[in-house]
Write a protein that holds these residues in place. Sequence first.
Motif, mmCIF file in Angstrom:
data_model
loop_
_atom_site.group_PDB
_atom_site.id
_atom_site.type_symbol
_atom_site.label_atom_id
_atom_site.label_comp_id
_atom_site.label_asym_id
_atom_site.label_seq_id
_atom_site.Cartn_x
_atom_site.Cartn_y
_atom_site.Cartn_z
ATOM 1 N N GLY A 186 -6.412 1.898 -4.117
ATOM 2 C CA GLY A 186 -7.710 1.888 -4.792
ATOM 3 C C GLY A 186 -7.647 2.510 -6.174
ATOM 4 N N ILE A 187 -6.964 3.654 -6.297
ATOM 5 C CA ILE A 187 -6.858 4.313 -7.602
ATOM 6 C C ILE A 187 -6.033 3.467 -8.572
ATOM 7 C CG2 ILE A 187 -5.964 6.341 -8.794
ATOM 8 C CD1 ILE A 187 -8.545 6.788 -7.199
ATOM 9 N N THR A 188 -4.981 2.843 -8.075
ATOM 10 C CA THR A 188 -4.174 1.974 -8.938
ATOM 11 C C THR A 188 -5.008 0.817 -9.475
ATOM 12 O OG1 THR A 188 -2.165 2.534 -7.693
ATOM 13 C CG2 THR A 188 -2.113 0.530 -9.050
ATOM 14 N N LEU A 189 -5.785 0.186 -8.620
ATOM 15 C CA LEU A 189 -6.651 -0.912 -9.046
ATOM 16 C C LEU A 189 -7.705 -0.424 -10.036
ATOM 17 C CD1 LEU A 189 -7.603 -3.848 -8.797
ATOM 18 C CD2 LEU A 189 -8.949 -3.163 -6.799
ATOM 19 N N MET A 190 -8.273 0.748 -9.770
ATOM 20 C CA MET A 190 -9.302 1.287 -10.663
ATOM 21 C C MET A 190 -8.737 1.563 -12.053
ATOM 22 S SD MET A 190 -11.491 4.773 -10.179
ATOM 23 C CE MET A 190 -10.002 5.723 -10.567
ATOM 24 N N ARG A 191 -7.507 2.045 -12.115
ATOM 25 C CA ARG A 191 -6.895 2.306 -13.415
ATOM 26 C C ARG A 191 -6.741 1.014 -14.219
ATOM 27 N NH1 ARG A 191 -2.308 6.810 -11.722
ATOM 28 N NH2 ARG A 191 -3.394 8.608 -12.594
#
Length: 274
Positions: A186-191
């Motif tokens: 999720g954090i990778t996608l958000m970045r």
Amino acid sequence: MTGVPASAAGGSSQAKQAKQAKQAKQAKGPAARPASPTVAVSADGPAAEIGADVTGAAPDEQGTLRPARGGKLAAAAVNQASVWNIANMLTMLRLLLVPGFVALMLADGGYDPAWRSLAWAAFAIAMITDLFDGHLARTYDLVTDFGKIADPIADKAIMGAALICLSALGDLPWWVTGVILGRELGITLMRFLVIRYGVIPASRGGKLKTLIQGVAVGMYVLALTGWLATLRFWVMAAAVVLTVVTGLDYVRQAVVLRRQGIAERKAALEETQR
């Protein structure tokens, strides 16, 4: 007076004109050719080319640039040479360790202490290379597009493989694996979604989370018993807490970054309309 025949006079005149033309041509010299491309090579970067063709082209007799034999292949080799640096090789080693780790982890049913120890060694090597490849790339200017893409993939691959294997063997609850992997993806996608507004840097909490996760998963990979088995439970609990807390902090940073980016774009648009 004896006269000179007309044919002889004409031939002498033509020979004289030919000789004069030849002498004028020799005095003029060969046609000027363009100077060879000048290449200024920098010690800390790719060649800075001045009037040179990256394909290795060379001027022919008419001054037209013609690609030299093998020029394109040579240029491609130069462009790709930077990919084969120590930082990227460590990243590729970590990727290659993933299938080897899974094979060792599941060997002989997945509960043999000897195989689990070898699996732990592969996991430890992967974690150590994760600490060094990024540092080497930034310190020695070895950052490449390949490294930017492959490094996070390698990180998620080895951690995801370990968590899934542990849950499949019944050593770790599936919800723990779901929380950790869900947060990472999720954090990778958000970045990627907010990268047009700016980059979210890795925080100290995020780095501590990665360290505690690695220690906790490594302890679960080993066949520990007694008080060590109890200790690994609490280390994993700390890793889960850090995973959630740092994930929420990254979401907060992303929201702030997006708002600032929108405000700056709006202000710039209003400035241009004045």
